[in-house]
Write a protein that holds these residues in place. Sequence first.
Motif, PDB file in Angstrom:
ATOM      1  N   MET A 157      40.906 136.736  28.763  1.00 44.44           N
ATOM      2  CA  MET A 157      42.240 136.170  28.988  1.00 44.44           C
ATOM      3  C   MET A 157      42.526 135.020  28.014  1.00 44.44           C
ATOM      4  N   ASP A 158      42.272 135.272  26.733  1.00 36.49           N
ATOM      5  CA  ASP A 158      42.534 134.312  25.643  1.00 36.49           C
ATOM      6  C   ASP A 158      41.676 133.053  25.749  1.00 36.49           C
ATOM      7  N   VAL A 159      40.614 133.098  26.512  1.00 38.90           N
ATOM      8  CA  VAL A 159      39.685 131.971  26.626  1.00 38.90           C
ATOM      9  C   VAL A 159      38.345 132.400  26.039  1.00 38.90           C
ATOM     10  N   VAL A 160      37.828 131.614  25.105  1.00 38.40           N
ATOM     11  CA  VAL A 160      36.534 131.886  24.498  1.00 38.40           C
ATOM     12  C   VAL A 160      35.583 130.769  24.894  1.00 38.40           C
ATOM     13  N   GLY A 161      34.435 131.121  25.441  1.00 37.20           N
ATOM     14  CA  GLY A 161      33.482 130.105  25.855  1.00 37.20           C
ATOM     15  C   GLY A 161      32.232 130.729  26.438  1.00 37.20           C
ATOM     16  N   GLU A 162      31.329 129.875  26.889  1.00 39.21           N
ATOM     17  CA  GLU A 162      30.059 130.311  27.470  1.00 39.21           C
ATOM     18  C   GLU A 162      30.202 130.461  28.977  1.00 39.21           C
ATOM     19  N   VAL A 163      29.666 131.550  29.517  1.00 33.27           N
ATOM     20  CA  VAL A 163      29.711 131.796  30.960  1.00 33.27           C
ATOM     21  C   VAL A 163      28.719 130.856  31.645  1.00 33.27           C
ATOM     22  N   GLU A 164      29.236 129.978  32.493  1.00 34.63           N
ATOM     23  CA  GLU A 164      28.366 129.048  33.219  1.00 34.63           C
ATOM     24  C   GLU A 164      28.017 129.558  34.612  1.00 34.63           C
ATOM     25  N   PHE A 165      28.918 130.326  35.211  1.00 33.42           N
ATOM     26  CA  PHE A 165      28.671 130.798  36.583  1.00 33.42           C
ATOM     27  C   PHE A 165      29.505 132.046  36.810  1.00 33.42           C
ATOM     28  N   ILE A 166      28.941 132.973  37.552  1.00 33.14           N
ATOM     29  CA  ILE A 166      29.671 134.181  37.913  1.00 33.14           C
ATOM     30  C   ILE A 166      29.260 134.598  39.315  1.00 33.14           C
ATOM     31  N   ASP A 167      30.238 134.917  40.130  1.00 35.61           N
ATOM     32  CA  ASP A 167      29.956 135.510  41.431  1.00 35.61           C
ATOM     33  C   ASP A 167      30.967 136.627  41.651  1.00 35.61           C
ATOM     34  N   LEU A 168      31.054 137.119  42.876  1.00 34.02           N
ATOM     35  CA  LEU A 168      31.917 138.266  43.131  1.00 34.02           C
ATOM     36  C   LEU A 168      33.393 137.930  42.994  1.00 34.02           C
ATOM     37  N   ARG A 169      33.777 136.651  43.123  1.00 35.43           N
ATOM     38  CA  ARG A 169      35.204 136.304  43.100  1.00 35.43           C
ATOM     39  C   ARG A 169      35.685 135.755  41.782  1.00 35.43           C
ATOM     40  N   ARG A 170      34.868 134.986  41.060  1.00 30.18           N
ATOM     41  CA  ARG A 170      35.379 134.295  39.889  1.00 30.18           C
ATOM     42  C   ARG A 170      34.305 134.190  38.813  1.00 30.18           C
ATOM     43  N   HIS A 200      37.108 126.693  32.407  1.00 31.99           N
ATOM     44  CA  HIS A 200      38.146 127.630  32.818  1.00 31.99           C
ATOM     45  C   HIS A 200      37.605 128.500  33.952  1.00 31.99           C
ATOM     46  N   VAL A 201      38.345 128.577  35.045  1.00 33.98           N
ATOM     47  CA  VAL A 201      37.972 129.414  36.187  1.00 33.98           C
ATOM     48  C   VAL A 201      38.880 130.639  36.173  1.00 33.98           C
ATOM     49  N   VAL A 202      38.300 131.815  36.017  1.00 42.01           N
ATOM     50  CA  VAL A 202      39.054 133.058  35.879  1.00 42.01           C
ATOM     51  C   VAL A 202      38.748 133.951  37.078  1.00 42.01           C
ATOM     52  N   SER A 203      39.785 134.402  37.767  1.00 40.27           N
ATOM     53  CA  SER A 203      39.600 135.344  38.871  1.00 40.27           C
ATOM     54  C   SER A 203      39.203 136.694  38.308  1.00 40.27           C
ATOM     55  N   ASN A 204      38.172 137.298  38.881  1.00 38.09           N
ATOM     56  CA  ASN A 204      37.670 138.564  38.358  1.00 38.09           C
ATOM     57  C   ASN A 204      38.716 139.667  38.407  1.00 38.09           C
ATOM     58  N   GLY A 205      39.609 139.625  39.399  1.00 34.43           N
ATOM     59  CA  GLY A 205      40.630 140.663  39.518  1.00 34.43           C
ATOM     60  C   GLY A 205      41.670 140.617  38.418  1.00 34.43           C
ATOM     61  N   GLU A 206      41.790 139.481  37.717  1.00 28.57           N
ATOM     62  CA  GLU A 206      42.776 139.343  36.653  1.00 28.57           C
ATOM     63  C   GLU A 206      42.236 139.781  35.298  1.00 28.57           C
ATOM     64  N   ILE A 207      40.956 140.082  35.222  1.00 23.26           N
ATOM     65  CA  ILE A 207      40.336 140.420  33.943  1.00 23.26           C
ATOM     66  C   ILE A 207      40.649 141.875  33.595  1.00 23.26           C
ATOM     67  N   THR A 246      37.420 142.244  28.290  1.00 28.73           N
ATOM     68  CA  THR A 246      36.427 141.203  28.058  1.00 28.73           C
ATOM     69  C   THR A 246      35.698 141.490  26.755  1.00 28.73           C
ATOM     70  N   SER A 247      35.635 140.488  25.896  1.00 24.97           N
ATOM     71  CA  SER A 247      34.898 140.609  24.639  1.00 24.97           C
ATOM     72  C   SER A 247      33.639 139.765  24.731  1.00 24.97           C
ATOM     73  N   ASN A 248      32.493 140.412  24.581  1.00 25.41           N
ATOM     74  CA  ASN A 248      31.204 139.733  24.692  1.00 25.41           C
ATOM     75  C   ASN A 248      30.633 139.536  23.289  1.00 25.41           C
ATOM     76  N   TYR A 249      30.482 138.273  22.867  1.00 25.31           N
ATOM     77  CA  TYR A 249      29.998 137.964  21.528  1.00 25.31           C
ATOM     78  C   TYR A 249      28.466 137.960  21.445  1.00 25.31           C
ATOM     79  N   THR A 250      27.780 138.062  22.561  1.00 33.24           N
ATOM     80  CA  THR A 250      26.318 137.919  22.554  1.00 33.24           C
ATOM     81  C   THR A 250      25.649 139.028  23.359  1.00 33.24           C
TER      82      THR A 250
END
Length: 455
Positions: A286-299, A310-317, A320-324
């Motif tokens: 969603m136009d945000v580039v950064g390192e994933v610090e936390f992931i659970d079933l909701r966000r 940045h907190v992104v709701s999983n349902g809005e994704i 996703t572009s994974n650089y690593t």
Amino acid sequence: MLIEFTLESLVMLAIVAAVALVLFLLVNRLFSKFIRKDEENKVSLLRNVLKAIRLPVLLIIWCLALYVITENLTIEVELGKQISQALELLMVAFTLWIGAGLIEGLLSWLKTEIPGKANSKVNDYIIDSLRFVVPFLALLALVVAGINVYGVSADGLTVWLGTHGVKLLLIIGLVIAGVYAVSRGVPALIRGIMFGGVAKPKEEARKRADTLIGVAVSTAEVVVVAMGAFVALSEVGLDIGPILAGVGVLGVAIGFGAQSLVKDYLSGLFIILENQYSVGDVIKVMDVVGEVEFIDLRRTIVRDLDGVVHVVSNGEIRITSNYTKYLSRVNFDISIGYQEDINHAIDVINRVCAEFTSEPEWNKSVVKNSLGVLRVNKLGDSGVDIKVLGDVKPGTQWAIKGELRKRIKIAFDRENIEIPWPHTKVFFGNALPDTKVQIPKVPDGEHPEAEPDSE
């Protein structure tokens, strides 16, 4: 007189006070010694417990000394009774304080110990809640003890606490043990399955394990606490059948009314099962580039290069572009002027890449010495673009590109290879460089418009 003092009583008072003082200093020194020793050995559980019970233990010494003194003094009956009741209540209070301190020390240790083993924030909420409940129960027990000491009738409350109160404390203890067991056992189980006994697992497997641990531990802790809550409600006499039925109806209502929330959880489930990204990956979502610090079933929580979270709701994704993911790639262009020898410039770039790859500090980050010139990528407006490409380990591409650009610039300066920039040449009737073509002269005062000759 309410209190009669004699020579013998004064001597006894002095002896008891001296013994209490010596005992106070000795116990205080022992506490200090073991706390310092524990700090040296970095065993935080013992240190937390000793710090929590140090003050009530020292106060009990003086309380016992006062009790011995009052028992050996000649005191008026009513006053003696009041002093005995007060001392008895103080002893109960200090004992409860020690018990609550032991649990508080355990909970404080758990709060610092668990996050290192499990990527879950649920335990913080559970432990904070228990740290509030335990002092409340201790205070309630002190009130009941005060009622009994001063002879107020509270038989029903006393009986209830004697039966159900003990069971409630046992349930709390089992919940604490369950949370600790989950926080230690689940990570060990997942790492054992993911790593298969490998001492130094690959980075991708480690990220995958961290992500699964965070979700699994959070879910298991919620289940343990929910089960404990239902058992506790049943113990206090509440019928949990209607409660469970109401929870089921509420869940259905939430499913219809909060479809976006259900969508978030379903999307998060597929993200984790399909291993689209893990904790520690650098992604664009969603136009945000950064390192994933936390992931659970909701966000998903992402921190960008500026440190913004940045907190992104999983349902809005959607994309996703994974650089690593598994590997990364160095891909950039170097421009040289049109007047430069392309083959010489390519040789210089390849030599820089070879020297770079041969260094032990960087060699481990480059996959199979693949770093080098791929092709002449573009004949641009100002120069010739030469593409440099190579496969590297995930997450190292940015550091490698920066270091290569610096070294190539230094090498180009040494070889007098020009890196172009946009500029314009203007001719006023003079011959073009390296040609014998003469531009026709124009009458004085009239000049042709400058025509750009970009290089």
